[in-house]
Write an enzyme that holds these catalytic residues in place. Structure first.
Site, PDB file in Angstrom:
ATOM      1  N   HIS A 497      16.375  32.293 -29.818  1.00  0.00           N
ATOM      2  CA  HIS A 497      16.701  31.553 -28.594  1.00  0.00           C
ATOM      3  C   HIS A 497      17.827  32.250 -27.818  1.00  0.00           C
ATOM      4  CE1 HIS A 497      17.443  27.817 -26.170  1.00  0.00           C
ATOM      5  NE2 HIS A 497      18.626  28.394 -26.083  1.00  0.00           N
ATOM      6  N   GLU A 498      18.944  32.452 -28.495  1.00  0.00           N
ATOM      7  CA  GLU A 498      20.090  33.040 -27.794  1.00  0.00           C
ATOM      8  C   GLU A 498      19.772  34.446 -27.313  1.00  0.00           C
ATOM      9  OE1 GLU A 498      22.381  31.227 -26.762  1.00  0.00           O
ATOM     10  OE2 GLU A 498      21.904  29.496 -28.013  1.00  0.00           O
ATOM     11  N   HIS A 501      18.176  34.456 -23.918  1.00  0.00           N
ATOM     12  CA  HIS A 501      19.176  34.471 -22.840  1.00  0.00           C
ATOM     13  C   HIS A 501      19.707  35.888 -22.644  1.00  0.00           C
ATOM     14  CE1 HIS A 501      19.494  30.173 -22.327  1.00  0.00           C
ATOM     15  NE2 HIS A 501      19.933  29.953 -23.544  1.00  0.00           N
ATOM     16  N   HIS A 504      17.446  37.968 -20.654  1.00  0.00           N
ATOM     17  CA  HIS A 504      17.499  37.567 -19.243  1.00  0.00           C
ATOM     18  C   HIS A 504      18.685  38.251 -18.557  1.00  0.00           C
ATOM     19  CE1 HIS A 504      17.165  33.809 -16.361  1.00  0.00           C
ATOM     20  NE2 HIS A 504      16.605  34.881 -15.841  1.00  0.00           N
TER      21      HIS A 504
HETATM   22 ZN    ZN Z   1      20.067  28.115 -24.560  1.00  0.00          ZN
END
Ligand code: ZN
Length: 709
Positions: A497-498, A501, A504
């Protein structure tokens, strides 16, 4: 990702804020301060080897003063306003503030100490005032407005056009059109809100530390592994107390509740968590948050909005609180029906064991674990040896990104870090060209805020010629010296998940810092991260990292299959606790300005009842009094975004599934049309241009197993 809106400040003026004329400690700032000049390290990485705790505050204060001078010069430019001499010039301001604040935010959240906490408390209102000073600068706004009004005739490229519109909207949103008297009132409200938010965070950090479960009776720890009991003894020693200490995680439920066999010990640990910030002492957060909610409503009214939520959602993908509430209301019946059926299964097990009690919140994980074992026969202690942290990172998280996007990673031991456990990697593009730096700080520490998040030390911008320097922080249990860090499958998902980011941020390929990387709407920013979670379960990725930490053998196929079959186990609980937290957030923030000061406990009860989420065995993931995302971070009226973006993530993954799954072609297309574009396009359009359609909840229902069976 936590504190996104406040942490992502590096580069450009976007979210920094203009202040007070002469910074009190500007005199302390000079060439001896490592922030004085841009870092000479690769990628302009922060020089943590040279930074002292005392360097941050003077640099930040000098940075605010510098940015104000720069903005003032732009506003006084005798030439008529143009895109170049106003918008582009503004994008170039605040470099000192950006580099100092980005480093400060990282250490004050992830490796703090009393000096940094004191600096944070002092800086919070000054930063809020600084932001006001810029957004409420009438001359500056007039120039922006002039460019905005003639934008159609300027022949701007699409990204530049987007910049004009986004910056103009931010000024209006911040009160640029208010009368002078109302601007003064707004400044007061902003400063008070910022100080309250900071007070909440500091109280909660102490409350969470104080709330640890302490016992000198090892029999109460029955159910924990020997290594966990040793870790609890070491934690007690570290704190100078006798016996054993189990530190609290920031969520309502605590990991040890799934293992402790003593029901009274479970109840005690749960109560410590539930009441951590409601003890009537200095760390009690209730009065702080009640006042903060009221003040936010008053500020929204001043700006012409019905509520704080209406003001916050205006520039989001959802656009209105009503749309967000409608989206959540539609999920409640599906989620609560699923959690009710899970509760019935657990109660049946308790009854079969002649437990003689009704399921409570502190029993849920303990018995759910047994139901899981009976149903899927998975024991976490059997699974964890296949998930060693470094291996998961390099052969899982990095490997998936390599397969999808062609990027590669090499560790950089020459880049200084703020804490010895932090690892740094250079990320190279397909061509071999350096793309970004990535820092991973994964272990829990007492001086680190709870949860997991991503932010950056340097943001990408072609205008500023900067490449991204991003970091991930988590709170995974640190093993005893010499032992491997074995983590759960949930923790594996957190790492993916992290890193979503991080991708991105690292793939950002835009001109202007204000539109770069993760500087998007809250209800979009969790889309790349939740989307990236899917690859943790993708067979060719999973088989590459799920290997025994001693033998290196792949996880046996039968066990891997069970994990995949079990992934939606307890999904009713997980979705219901998230919905309860998201509804609480929204209910607090749709309060009108004339609502009386609330009693947080009574308000919470009534808000949950109203939304059909007042379920004793399924409490909210965060209670109002320790909901740091909404009171301390940037997620007020925005927690629904986790669910909204889950819809985007699952709908987006469905596109990959429909087009051949994990391929470089699919990855490159996603990178080109979404991950590299930051906020340079209207987000709904960016999404549907890539997807070929607007998102629906169908895939979310499918992947979460919420369709009636
Ligand atoms: Zn998040």
């Amino acid at each position: 990702m936590k504190n996104l809106q406040t942490l992502i400040t590096a580069g450009g003026f976007a979210l920094a804020s203009g202040g007070l004329a002469i910074p009190a400690k500007a005199a302390d700032f000079g060439p001896a301060n490592p922030f004085y000049a841009p870092s000479r390290l690769p990628f302009q990485a922060p020089p943590f080897d040279k930074l002292k705790d005392s360097d941050y505050q003077p640099a930040i204060e000098a940075g605010m003063a510098e940015e104000l001078r720069e903005m003032d010069a732009i506003s006084r430019n005798p030439a008529a306003p143009t895109f170049e001499n106003t918008l582009v010039a503004m994008e170039k301001t605040g470099r000192l503030l950006g580099r100092a604040l980005a480093a400060f935010d990282a250490v004050s959240e992830a490796d703090t100490n009393p000096t940094l906490q004191a600096a944070k408390t002092e800086l919070a209102p000054k930063l809020a005032a600084h932001e006001d000073e810029i957004y409420l600068n009438a001359k500056l706004f007039n120039r922006v407005e002039t460019v905005f009004q003639k934008r159609e005739s300027l022949h701007l490229d699409p990204e530049s056009m987007r910049l004009v519109e986004v910056v103009y909207d931010r000024f209006v949103h911040a009160g640029a059109k208010l009368s002078d008297a109302d601007k003064v009132r707004l400044k007061q409200l902003n400063e008070e809100a910022s100080a309250l938010s900071d007070a909440f965070t500091n109280k909660l950090l102490d409350a969470t530390k104080q709330g640890a479960y302490e016992t000198s009776d090892p029999s109460l720890l029955a159910g924990l592994s020997e290594a966990q009991i040793a870790a609890a003894a070491a934690a007690a020693k570290g704190r100078g107390v006798p016996g054993y200490v189990i530190a609290l995680q920031n969520t309502t439920q605590q990991p040890a509740l799934s293992q402790l066999t003593d029901r009274a010990a479970r109840a005690a640990l749960f109560q410590n968590s539930w009441l951590r910030a409601e003890r009537g002492d200095l760390n009690d957060t209730r009065a702080t948050l009640a006042r903060l909610a009221q003040l936010r409503a008053q500020r929204a009214a001043l700006l012409g909005f019905a509520s704080h939520a209406a003001w916050k959602l205006e520039d989001q993908m959802a656009k209105t609180p009503e749309a967000a509430l409608q989206f959540m209301d539609a999920l409640v019946p599906l989620a609560t029906a699923k959690s009710a059926s899970e509760a019935a299964g657990i109660q049946a097990l308790i009854d079969a064991q002649k437990g003689g009690f009704t399921l409570q919140a502190w029993d849920w994980d303990f018995y759910a674990g047994q139901v899981r074992k009976a149903k899927y026969d998975i024991d976490q202690n059997e699974v964890k040896p296949y998930f060693e942290l470094d291996n998961v990172l390099e052969n899982g998280v990095f490997h998936a990104a390599h397969l999808l996007y062609g990027i590669s990673f090499k560790e950089r031991r020459d880049i200084p870090v703020y804490q010895a456990d932090v690892r740094v990697f250079e990320v190279d593009d397909v061509s071999g060209k350096p793309l970004a730096l990535f820092y991973g700080d994964y272990f829990k520490r007492d001086n680190k805020n709870g949860g997991a998040w991503m932010s950056q030390f340097v943001g990408q911008s072609k205008l500023l010629k900067t490449l991204p320097v991003v970091y991930n922080v988590a709170n995974l249990p640190k093993p005893a010296p010499g032992q491997p860090a074995l983590i759960s499958f949930n923790d594996v998902i957190t790492m993916f998940h992290e890193f979503g980011h991080a991708l991105h941020g690292m793939f950002s390929n835009v001109e202007y810092p204000s539109l770069s990387g993760t500087s998007t709407a809250r209800d979009f920013v969790e889309f790349p991260s939740q989307f990236n979670e899917h690859w943790a379960m993708y067979p060719s990725v999973f088989n590459h990292y799920a290997r025994h930490h001693v033998s290196g053998e792949p996880m046996p196929a039968a066990l891997a299959e069970k994990i995949m079959r079990a992934k939606n186990f307890n999904e009713g609980y997980a979705l219901t606790e998230l919905l309860a937290a998201a509804e609480l957030d929204m209910q607090w923030h749709v309060l009108p300005a004339d609502a009386p000061l609330q009693d947080p406990d009574a308000f919470e009860k009534q808000a949950l009842a109203k939304t059909h989420l007042d379920i004793a065995a399924v409490p909210p993931r965060y209670r109002s009094s320790y909901f740091s995302h909404i009171w301390g971070g940037g997620y007020s009226a925005g927690y629904y975004a986790y669910l909204w973006t889950q819809m985007l993530a699952d709908d987006g993954y469905q596109w990959f599934d429909d087009h051949g799954g994990l391929t470089r072609a699919n990855g490159d297309r996603f990178r080109q049309m979404v991950l590299s574009r930051g906020n340079t396009q209207e987000l709904g359009k960016m999404y549907s241009d890539w997807r070929g359609a607007a998102p629906t909840v169908d895939a979310m229902m499918k992947y979460r197993g919420l369709r009636p069976e």
